[in-house]
Design an enzyme around this catalytic site. Sequence first.
Site, mmCIF file in Angstrom:
data_model
loop_
_atom_site.group_PDB
_atom_site.id
_atom_site.type_symbol
_atom_site.label_atom_id
_atom_site.label_comp_id
_atom_site.label_asym_id
_atom_site.label_seq_id
_atom_site.Cartn_x
_atom_site.Cartn_y
_atom_site.Cartn_z
ATOM 1 N N ASN A 1 0.413 -29.005 30.687
ATOM 2 C CA ASN A 1 1.079 -30.304 30.723
ATOM 3 C C ASN A 1 0.971 -30.896 29.323
ATOM 4 O O ASN A 1 -0.095 -31.353 28.927
ATOM 5 C CB ASN A 1 0.391 -31.210 31.760
ATOM 6 C CG ASN A 1 0.950 -32.617 31.751
ATOM 7 O OD1 ASN A 1 1.954 -32.897 31.090
ATOM 8 N ND2 ASN A 1 0.307 -33.522 32.487
ATOM 9 N N LYS B 1 2.309 -33.504 28.125
ATOM 10 C CA LYS B 1 2.337 -34.974 28.104
ATOM 11 C C LYS B 1 3.296 -35.478 27.009
ATOM 12 O O LYS B 1 4.281 -34.799 26.700
ATOM 13 C CB LYS B 1 0.912 -35.509 27.952
ATOM 14 C CG LYS B 1 -0.031 -34.940 29.035
ATOM 15 C CD LYS B 1 -1.343 -35.636 29.142
ATOM 16 C CE LYS B 1 -2.182 -34.984 30.235
ATOM 17 N NZ LYS B 1 -3.455 -35.643 30.463
ATOM 18 N N HIS C 1 1.326 -37.528 38.770
ATOM 19 C CA HIS C 1 0.198 -37.443 37.839
ATOM 20 C C HIS C 1 -0.493 -38.816 37.763
ATOM 21 O O HIS C 1 0.166 -39.853 37.830
ATOM 22 C CB HIS C 1 0.696 -37.005 36.462
ATOM 23 C CG HIS C 1 -0.421 -36.617 35.548
ATOM 24 N ND1 HIS C 1 -1.211 -37.546 34.907
ATOM 25 C CD2 HIS C 1 -0.921 -35.405 35.203
ATOM 26 C CE1 HIS C 1 -2.144 -36.908 34.198
ATOM 27 N NE2 HIS C 1 -1.980 -35.608 34.363
ATOM 28 N N GLU D 1 -1.578 -40.447 35.389
ATOM 29 C CA GLU D 1 -1.096 -41.327 34.313
ATOM 30 C C GLU D 1 0.161 -42.076 34.762
ATOM 31 O O GLU D 1 0.384 -43.221 34.376
ATOM 32 C CB GLU D 1 -0.861 -40.505 33.036
ATOM 33 C CG GLU D 1 -2.192 -40.105 32.410
ATOM 34 C CD GLU D 1 -2.171 -38.798 31.647
ATOM 35 O OE1 GLU D 1 -1.094 -38.259 31.369
ATOM 36 O OE2 GLU D 1 -3.285 -38.311 31.328
ATOM 37 N N GLU E 1 -6.880 -33.387 40.237
ATOM 38 C CA GLU E 1 -7.243 -33.851 38.902
ATOM 39 C C GLU E 1 -8.066 -35.132 39.035
ATOM 40 O O GLU E 1 -7.489 -36.240 39.117
ATOM 41 C CB GLU E 1 -5.986 -34.144 38.077
ATOM 42 C CG GLU E 1 -5.127 -32.933 37.814
ATOM 43 C CD GLU E 1 -4.308 -33.081 36.534
ATOM 44 O OE1 GLU E 1 -4.328 -32.150 35.742
ATOM 45 O OE2 GLU E 1 -3.683 -34.142 36.319
ATOM 46 N N GLY F 1 -8.947 -35.771 30.030
ATOM 47 C CA GLY F 1 -8.996 -36.158 28.623
ATOM 48 C C GLY F 1 -10.335 -36.712 28.180
ATOM 49 O O GLY F 1 -10.449 -37.288 27.099
ATOM 50 N N SER G 1 -9.968 -31.687 31.696
ATOM 51 C CA SER G 1 -10.828 -31.107 30.646
ATOM 52 C C SER G 1 -11.101 -29.619 30.854
ATOM 53 O O SER G 1 -12.205 -29.146 30.607
ATOM 54 C CB SER G 1 -12.139 -31.895 30.526
ATOM 55 O OG SER G 1 -11.886 -33.229 30.135
HETATM 56 P P1 13P Z 1 -6.890 -32.663 29.914
HETATM 57 O O1 13P Z 1 -6.924 -31.158 30.112
HETATM 58 O O2 13P Z 1 -6.534 -33.073 28.526
HETATM 59 O O3 13P Z 1 -8.136 -33.305 30.439
HETATM 60 O O4 13P Z 1 -5.679 -33.214 30.818
HETATM 61 C C1 13P Z 1 -5.606 -32.821 32.151
HETATM 62 C C2 13P Z 1 -4.329 -33.275 32.715
HETATM 63 O O5 13P Z 1 -4.090 -34.446 32.896
HETATM 64 C C3 13P Z 1 -3.326 -32.238 33.043
HETATM 65 O O6 13P Z 1 -2.282 -32.763 33.796
#
Ligand code: 13P
Length: 248
Positions: free
Chosen positions: A9, A11, A94, A96, A164, A170, A209
């Site tokens: 992903n 982003k 997601h 976010e 997640e 992150g 992560s």
């Molecule tokens: P990270 O791997 O940067 O923690 O992000 C995970 C994520 O949100 C994947 O959709």
Amino acid sequence: MREPLVVGNWKLQGSLVSVEALLGDLLSATPVVGVEIAVCPTYVHLGRAITMCGRSLLAVGAQDCSYVQSGAYTGEVSPAMLAEIGCHWVILGHSERRQYQGESDALIAAKLAAAVEADLSPIVCVGETREQREAGSAQAIVSAQLEGALKGQANLDRVVIAYEPVWAIGTGLTATPEQAQQMQAFIRGCLMDISGVDATATRILYGGSVKAGNAASLFVQPDIDGALVGGAALIAADFLAIINAAAA
Ligand code: 13P
């Protein structure tokens, strides 16, 4: 037997130049058999990514889609349009988007129905915040998210779930393999309860992560069928190491 799936992903990251460079590195690596792989760039980079990936083993997905296929909905991108240009996957719900765009379970359910109608394969994200975990309500939150998003979805054939935990995204704080396994086994049970179908074939990914150094310990868990990778998916060597860990 569930084939592992590793999805990057990307982003809101990159430029056309950096996307082309990253895809070039991924496409020139030795193909890994026994793992399905996908990358999800921004909408504006999708067309280039699909052209570059061509008939390779690297599939392409979107990070979101609309809940409608067409009409007067300024700024939206429909699942049918994504399917038409060659997108295979779409990430939905997601954390976010739940956090910054206020997406509700009902909206995610509508997007899921539209995505399935367009023959996209949805990756539905669920996960609790740190406060919710500390309050002991992680399972209740995740099961409510699953129920809300999958309501009315009798056919899970195309659907992938990504667990997640928000506190692991992150932050460098990966869930321990045992924490992830426990939740993902719980999710599989919820899927059976909600859909009434056998969910033993449904893939459940872990995200939060995931790095080259911790991927193998996650993938040995029986209910972790791959990963949804953020930061580490932007570095070709790291993403390839995670893919190789899934194949092992
Ligand atoms: P990270 O791997 O940067 O923690 O992000 C995970 C994520 O949100 C994947 O959709």
